[in-house]
Design an enzyme around this catalytic site. Sequence first.
Site, PDB file in Angstrom:
ATOM      1  N   GLN A 132     -37.551 -13.699  23.840  1.00 45.70           N
ATOM      2  CA  GLN A 132     -37.527 -14.120  22.438  1.00 45.70           C
ATOM      3  C   GLN A 132     -36.660 -13.218  21.584  1.00 45.70           C
ATOM      4  OE1 GLN A 132     -40.965 -13.648  19.628  1.00 45.70           O
ATOM      5  NE2 GLN A 132     -41.048 -15.882  19.807  1.00 45.70           N
ATOM      6  N   GLU A 187      -6.051  -5.654   2.998  1.00 48.37           N
ATOM      7  CA  GLU A 187      -6.004  -6.690   1.959  1.00 48.37           C
ATOM      8  C   GLU A 187      -7.207  -6.591   1.012  1.00 48.37           C
ATOM      9  OE1 GLU A 187      -4.703 -10.654   2.987  1.00 48.37           O
ATOM     10  OE2 GLU A 187      -3.765  -9.914   4.821  1.00 48.37           O
ATOM     11  N   GLY A 188      -7.622  -5.360   0.777  1.00 48.55           N
ATOM     12  CA  GLY A 188      -8.746  -5.098  -0.119  1.00 48.55           C
ATOM     13  C   GLY A 188     -10.016  -4.813   0.658  1.00 48.55           C
ATOM     14  N   TRP A 219       0.625   2.332   5.729  1.00 52.61           N
ATOM     15  CA  TRP A 219      -0.292   1.334   6.264  1.00 52.61           C
ATOM     16  C   TRP A 219       0.360  -0.063   6.215  1.00 52.61           C
ATOM     17  CZ3 TRP A 219      -2.821   5.147   7.877  1.00 52.61           C
ATOM     18  CH2 TRP A 219      -3.315   6.148   7.046  1.00 52.61           C
ATOM     19  N   SER A 247       0.821  -1.222   0.000  1.00 49.84           N
ATOM     20  CA  SER A 247       0.000   0.000   0.000  1.00 49.84           C
ATOM     21  C   SER A 247       0.851   1.266   0.000  1.00 49.84           C
ATOM     22  CB  SER A 247      -0.921   0.015   1.223  1.00 49.84           C
ATOM     23  OG  SER A 247      -1.858  -1.033   1.168  1.00 49.84           O
TER      24      SER A 247
END
Length: 394
Positions: A289, A374-375, A168, A118
């Site tokens: 519930q 990673e995308g 990054w 990156s």
Amino acid sequence: MGIFSLDPGQLARCAQLRGLARQHLAPLAEKGEPGRVNRPLVAELGRLGLLERLFTSGALDLCLMRESLAQESTEAETALALQGLGAHPVHAYGTDAQRDRWLPGVRAGRMVAAFALSEPGAGSDAAALELRATQEPPRQGRGELRDQPRRDEHSPPRRWLLSGEKTWISNAPEADFYTVFARTGEPGTRAGGVTAFLVPADRPGLTGTPLDMLSPHPIGTLTFDGVPVTEDDVLGEPGGGFRVAMNTLNLFRPSVGAFAVGMAQAALDATLAHTARREAFGGPLKDLQTVAHQVADMALRVESARLMVYAAASAYDEGADGVPRRAAMAKLLATETAQHVVDTAVQLHGARALRRGHLLEHLYREVRAPRIYEGASEVQRAIIARELYKEEAR
């Protein structure tokens, strides 16, 4: 093709991994300093043989390792994964000399690896890299770079100077070496003009700065000021770096999903225990519930994501068609699912889950980043659509 249940041996290995994480890894993780490489933890991963398994296992086993560790220690899981991400290109594309020089230290937990892709203007669009590798003419009689055996002692290797910035980057600036992707072709060539280099951290001109991030593991920026590299540092072939990057990500994207599944399972387990014992409105929360249905929905989502991760990893191991699409689907579904499940777990726990040191407070901080790195999720959707239309056009 497809795996819908694990065999007894796989289940036993997962249980063993969770036990090792609880007993040996989590205590070391707790002693680590946020934002710094925890070298004792990395060394313990090596001593336990887990780093060795990064290079002897398939994609499914990598997923099982990451999911199991994440249930007990996200720091241990991340330390393992970053070693794999940074060193896999060396394992898969390196020369014998590169592997012999660097991989034994990675396996033993003595050396820390990093994957440097990156950039400030090229995160999701990996083909838009701007880090330049400017080739120099061969210089006869010039001293060789340390640790770099020449391919042909009668012909000096090609030499480049790296100039630009990476950001990054996990494990930066503390890693011992970096897999660096730089542009060796013209800017208009995009993917075809990228080359992967193995760059030791002590190369002249390479400096780094840590970034203060939400995630506890180290992330930083690297600056390349005429950093020298030669063809002996190339991973794969000159101009083939984009293939190195994408093949590495295709392997690791399903396992990012496995990391997310592990965190989601930890949040689900904590929620089951809490809602079974917490009294409210005259009985345990589980008897309401609305609570029971939310827990059922959490379990449904976790299991769905787990199955897609296993299917994508199995496709990679079998060399099946559609690996990029399956990998993108697995990462997208699992990371989005984990975000939802952890958020729901925090809601059902109430204010106690927001206290520093609570498991869910930790998971809430950890779970956000995998939807980006990673995308990002949006990139995964683009990959899925692109691959679908590519298949339709065949």
